[in-house]
Design an enzyme around this catalytic site. Structure first.
Site, PDB file in Angstrom:
ATOM      1  N   GLY A   8       0.836  -1.201   0.000  1.00  0.00           N
ATOM      2  CA  GLY A   8       0.000   0.000   0.000  1.00  0.00           C
ATOM      3  C   GLY A   8       0.865   1.242   0.000  1.00  0.00           C
ATOM      4  N   GLY A  74      -1.876  -2.518   9.580  1.00  0.00           N
ATOM      5  CA  GLY A  74      -2.576  -1.324  10.044  1.00  0.00           C
ATOM      6  C   GLY A  74      -3.826  -1.043   9.236  1.00  0.00           C
ATOM      7  CG  HIS A 131     -10.425   9.715  10.724  1.00  0.00           C
ATOM      8  ND1 HIS A 131     -11.142   9.249  11.809  1.00  0.00           N
ATOM      9  CD2 HIS A 131      -9.137   9.298  10.921  1.00  0.00           C
ATOM     10  CE1 HIS A 131     -10.336   8.581  12.608  1.00  0.00           C
ATOM     11  NE2 HIS A 131      -9.118   8.594  12.097  1.00  0.00           N
ATOM     12  CE  LYS A 135     -10.947   5.931   9.306  1.00  0.00           C
ATOM     13  NZ  LYS A 135      -9.898   5.025   8.805  1.00  0.00           N
ATOM     14  CB  THR A 142      -8.509   4.886  16.271  1.00  0.00           C
ATOM     15  OG1 THR A 142      -7.355   4.770  15.438  1.00  0.00           O
ATOM     16  CG2 THR A 142      -8.102   5.406  17.636  1.00  0.00           C
TER      17      THR A 142
END
Length: 242
Positions: A8, A74, A131, A135, A142
């Protein structure tokens, strides 16, 4: 000097990762994006870092397992099926998957768990996150991490207590639930606030990310920590000794 491969690499986080790796005593051996072959990348790496998309996770895990190297994940928006894949891979290699790699957020999750354990279910819990406009998933990884911490503090699960959609005539709030609100706009790197609302008083604790670099540095710290670890599923708390 550990060699890191980034999956990525053209995304916002991928670019941030590539920029900090040389300053953290590691070597960037390469990066791939959609259409790239993670197996080739894994052959020259000591650890993989994946911030791509849920659809790419299966191939990333397979590449890491075949190469016998750890992987730090992640990517957000993962489903129970993805987590089952991660659990299976962790029988062969070291894997760290997290919704947030920030030191501050890791500590925040610890505080949320402790507060939830100390306060009764008559204290309502709301998690608000914001965000940038690009997104694609909500609530954020989170926010879900913080929700899981709150649920764990109350000796329950987020699946049993989560309320993420309020529209129309929803009725009164059920005791013990954990609510979520997601805001999107501008270029916000990541704001998270956990509200404990009691009768006549509120406790609010939160975290604001001002620069995506903090996440990149946290991710690389975790990736380097994974090198040489035994197979298993690890957490950011273990990386930071919390």
């Amino acid at each position: 000097m550990s060699r890191i491969g980034v999956i990525g690499s053209a995304g916002r986080m991928g670019q941030a990762l590539s920029s900090v790796i040389p300053d953290m005593g590691a070597t960037l051996v390469g990066g791939i994006d959609a259409g790239g072959d993670p197996h080739i990348l894994a052959q020259g790496a000591d650890v993989l870092v994946d911030f791509s998309a849920p659809s790419a996770l299966e191939a990333s895990l397979r590449a890491a397992r075949q190469a016998g190297i750890p992987i730090m994940i992640g990517t957000t928006g993962l489903t129970p099926t993805h987590h089952a894949m991660i659990d299976e891979a962790a029988t062969d290699i070291a894997v760290l998957q997290t919704g947030n790699v920030s030191l501050g957020v890791t500590l925040l999750a610890r505080l949320v768990r402790e507060a939830a354990a100390a306060l009764g279910t008559d204290w309502d819990i709301e998690i608000v996150e914001m965000h940038h406009r690009h997104k694609v998933d909500a609530p954020s990884g989170t926010a879900l991490l913080l929700g899981e911490a709150a649920a764990a503090g109350r000796a329950t699960t987020l699946a049993e207590t989560r309320v993420a959609d309020r529209a129309g005539l929803t009725g009164a709030r059920s005791e013990g639930t954990i609510g979520f609100a997601s805001l999107r706009g501008g270029s916000v790197a990541g704001d998270h606030q956990v509200i404990f609302a009691g009768t006549g008083e509120r406790i609010e604790i939160g975290h604001r990310a001002e620069d995506r670099t903090i996440f990149a540095r946290g991710a690389i710290t975790a990736a380097l920590w994974l090198v040489g670890k035994a197979p298993g599923r690890y957490t950011m708390g273990e990386v930071l000794g919390l």
